[in-house]
Design a protein around this motif. Sequence first.
Motif, PDB file in Angstrom:
ATOM      1  N   PHE A 133       0.822  -1.225   0.000  1.00  0.00           N
ATOM      2  CA  PHE A 133       0.000   0.000   0.000  1.00  0.00           C
ATOM      3  C   PHE A 133       0.847   1.262   0.000  1.00  0.00           C
ATOM      4  O   PHE A 133       0.364   2.324  -0.382  1.00  0.00           O
ATOM      5  N   TYR A 134       2.126   1.167   0.425  1.00  0.00           N
ATOM      6  CA  TYR A 134       2.994   2.352   0.362  1.00  0.00           C
ATOM      7  C   TYR A 134       4.152   2.172  -0.617  1.00  0.00           C
ATOM      8  O   TYR A 134       5.119   2.929  -0.583  1.00  0.00           O
ATOM      9  N   ALA A 135       4.057   1.170  -1.489  1.00  0.00           N
ATOM     10  CA  ALA A 135       5.129   0.931  -2.467  1.00  0.00           C
ATOM     11  C   ALA A 135       5.085   1.975  -3.576  1.00  0.00           C
ATOM     12  O   ALA A 135       4.019   2.487  -3.920  1.00  0.00           O
ATOM     13  N   THR A 190       8.962  17.297   7.614  1.00  0.00           N
ATOM     14  CA  THR A 190       9.425  16.355   6.594  1.00  0.00           C
ATOM     15  C   THR A 190       8.900  14.940   6.825  1.00  0.00           C
ATOM     16  O   THR A 190       8.878  14.126   5.897  1.00  0.00           O
ATOM     17  N   GLY A 191       8.506  14.622   8.063  1.00  0.00           N
ATOM     18  CA  GLY A 191       8.221  13.236   8.441  1.00  0.00           C
ATOM     19  C   GLY A 191       7.193  12.534   7.571  1.00  0.00           C
ATOM     20  O   GLY A 191       7.424  11.423   7.085  1.00  0.00           O
ATOM     21  N   TRP A 192       6.043  13.148   7.358  1.00  0.00           N
ATOM     22  CA  TRP A 192       4.954  12.460   6.664  1.00  0.00           C
ATOM     23  C   TRP A 192       5.278  12.128   5.210  1.00  0.00           C
ATOM     24  O   TRP A 192       4.886  11.078   4.704  1.00  0.00           O
ATOM     25  N   ALA A 193       5.974  13.031   4.518  1.00  0.00           N
ATOM     26  CA  ALA A 193       6.228  12.770   3.093  1.00  0.00           C
ATOM     27  C   ALA A 193       7.521  11.997   2.871  1.00  0.00           C
ATOM     28  O   ALA A 193       7.777  11.556   1.748  1.00  0.00           O
ATOM     29  N   VAL A 194       8.332  11.814   3.905  1.00  0.00           N
ATOM     30  CA  VAL A 194       9.566  11.041   3.747  1.00  0.00           C
ATOM     31  C   VAL A 194       9.334   9.667   4.369  1.00  0.00           C
ATOM     32  O   VAL A 194       8.835   8.764   3.695  1.00  0.00           O
ATOM     33  N   LYS A 197       5.706   8.306   3.974  1.00  0.00           N
ATOM     34  CA  LYS A 197       5.292   7.892   2.622  1.00  0.00           C
ATOM     35  C   LYS A 197       3.860   8.326   2.308  1.00  0.00           C
ATOM     36  O   LYS A 197       3.133   7.645   1.555  1.00  0.00           O
ATOM     37  N   ALA A 198       3.450   9.466   2.856  1.00  0.00           N
ATOM     38  CA  ALA A 198       2.077   9.946   2.657  1.00  0.00           C
ATOM     39  C   ALA A 198       1.752  10.120   1.176  1.00  0.00           C
ATOM     40  O   ALA A 198       0.646   9.792   0.740  1.00  0.00           O
ATOM     41  N   ASP A 203      -1.106   8.387  -3.570  1.00  0.00           N
ATOM     42  CA  ASP A 203      -1.032   8.020  -4.998  1.00  0.00           C
ATOM     43  C   ASP A 203      -1.714   6.667  -5.233  1.00  0.00           C
ATOM     44  O   ASP A 203      -2.510   6.513  -6.167  1.00  0.00           O
ATOM     45  N   ASN A 204      -1.385   5.707  -4.382  1.00  0.00           N
ATOM     46  CA  ASN A 204      -1.933   4.354  -4.561  1.00  0.00           C
ATOM     47  C   ASN A 204      -3.431   4.308  -4.264  1.00  0.00           C
ATOM     48  O   ASN A 204      -4.199   3.675  -5.002  1.00  0.00           O
ATOM     49  N   LEU A 205      -3.856   4.971  -3.197  1.00  0.00           N
ATOM     50  CA  LEU A 205      -5.291   4.998  -2.865  1.00  0.00           C
ATOM     51  C   LEU A 205      -6.099   5.667  -3.978  1.00  0.00           C
ATOM     52  O   LEU A 205      -7.164   5.187  -4.367  1.00  0.00           O
TER      53      LEU A 205
END
Lengths: 384, 384
Positions: A133-135, A190-194, A197-198, A203-205
């Motif tokens: 789901f976060y690939a 920076t945490g959420w987008a690094v 993997k938000a 993108d996947n959802l």
Amino acid sequence: MKVNSIIVFVITIISNTSFSQSVSSNVVEDFVPSSVNQQGKLYPQVNSERRVRASILAPQANKVQLDLGGTKYDMVKDDKGIWTGVSNPQDEGFHYYQLNIDGASVPDPGTVYFYGAGRLGSAIEIPASDRDFYAMKDVPHGLVSENIYFSKLTNSFRRCFVYTPANYNTDTKTRFPVLYLQHGSFEDETGWAVQGKANLILDNLITSKKAKPMIVVMDNGYAYKPQTNGARQESVFEEVVINEIIPMIDAKFRTIANRENRAIAGLSMGANQTMRIMMNNLDTFSHYGGFSGTSNYPSADAIDVNTFLDGKFKDANALNKKIKLFWLGLGTKEPSPFPGSVGAFRTMLEKQGIKYGYYESPETAHEWLSWRRCLNQFAAKLFQ
Amino acid sequence: MKVNSIIVFVITIISNTSFSQSVSSNVVEDFVPSSVNQQGKLYPQVNSERRVRASILAPQANKVQLDLGGTKYDMVKDDKGIWTGVSNPQDEGFHYYQLNIDGASVPDPGTVYFYGAGRLGSAIEIPASDRDFYAMKDVPHGLVSENIYFSKLTNSFRRCFVYTPANYNTDTKTRFPVLYLQHGSFEDETGWAVQGKANLILDNLITSKKAKPMIVVMDNGYAYKPQTNGARQESVFEEVVINEIIPMIDAKFRTIANRENRAIAGLSMGANQTMRIMMNNLDTFSHYGGFSGTSNYPSADAIDVNTFLDGKFKDANALNKKIKLFWLGLGTKEPSPFPGSVGAFRTMLEKQGIKYGYYESPETAHEWLSWRRCLNQFAAKLFQ
């Protein structure tokens, strides 16, 4: 020491003593480089038992340790001066760590660095069974934009990262709902987008039509009034969100600028902060997500609904009508005080008859795999 | 990010760059934390002589060194186990460095990390006398957007950063010219917008109306055909730029998609690469910038215009008509082979009668202050 830092300190002591420093020599020899290594770096590595093997050249060192998950594993030097060490099996997911070289705590030169635990440091990624789901996939990818702004309330330059979905730049007439998404303590914007993997999760959802295309704004939860003469730091984060960030985002981006299309969520400290902001600003937000945190933290005592957050949870009927989504998530392996404080909060909600969603991340602690999973669950429920 | 952490410093004359390990004990005691330290970190520091003082706790270490500018400075341990060391005066600008702890080369836990020299590592910022042009100011700031894409030519996920000027998101009907801007060897797509400060340079130029608002695309110059059976790596960067990156940028962003409004530039290896791409694609680009590099690198020999780049520089009249700007920049302290190869290239241009612009960055070597200054000069001349 504050109460919560005492608790964290105690947890650290407990985990230190419960883990042995000696690691069985019959580890499974199927180690591969971690996915968050720097390009071309062979170490650190992870095996199928979820052990970590670290390695560093330090020919003149006396003692080198792998410092991971509250345990310091002694590493062993070979005849070329290369120190190598293997950890016990770790939980699936993302863990910060460091190396200790003769008493110096330093980042491992093999990894990419992440801001967490109050510093930029190394981390290891233990592949999760549900990592799909976060690939990163060959799907339409949104942008993550660094947005610098001057904040009058704090008299400082601040920064947020703004995720815009893939169709933001192609459907140039479309306007989008917005999720304001906050990090935890000792982390930053920076945490959420690094490590979170938000962007890849969204993108996947969105590609699989499990979530609506939305903008996600990730700012820094530390925001203080300019200090005068050693006065105590006074947080103005709520004021920055309401009076600076939201108007800026609504002006710069094609948002749907109303409460029905605005959500706020956060993890740990961010869950605590954003719950207060949500409840103080129900005309601004209609959806809330609290991942591994609630505003009664760190207490596990029964909540007095008359006094808690100035009685904001007293009128269940009004809240059930006004709030579109009130959602909580927690890892099953989270340490105290999180299960207790989140549990006490849920008890209050249930006693009051306030509708809410709840999710438990299997076999994860107070770490980023819990929060990636929470976001994946939560985002799919937004703006429906 | 404090607004007014202004460092008053004295411009002194660099006596020499002797590579001695012994540093005079009468250093000027006006050290302040480097501007690229992690938040709250007191070390490393810089003084008015442009010396660097590093410090790290390593109680059990035998030997700790500050490894900066090709010199390893011995650090000294105090009774608390803290090692401290001071360097010789450095050039103004941005320099990579590392610490050596008993033979282990590691990042300094005090700094932010930058990709350069083939790894993420520490750096120091020695305030430059002209630093105002890349300072963060209370001006309208553009966005720097991370753009992930799948490249069929390389069969890999790639990434570029895209600067859009402040008015891109407000003047939603306006289309913009584009500069494609490349990093050097052992660097990556993060370099220009992080240590290169390309966004701040453009923000300041555009605010003062010294440059036209433009989009800047910063991609990764390493792009290879998928390898088969240990075959030699074959670069397809030019094909990626022409067939993948430019069509993607023109589709996702409001560009003016013609040669008159497209520039390409790079530093060092990037100058070499982009010169070839420019000369092979004069129907795609009309402006070129080469910072500290040319395509005859590393040779300082006289260029045979009949054979160099397949004779692309033979017809001066045609080039002078077609190319709107051909521009070169170099630091006055650059080491061999750069002055020689850039010099030989300029000699060829002059012999041919090909018009070009040339700039020398005072007192800087093959480093980022040269390239920040080059971009500042070059961007002001684009799309006029």
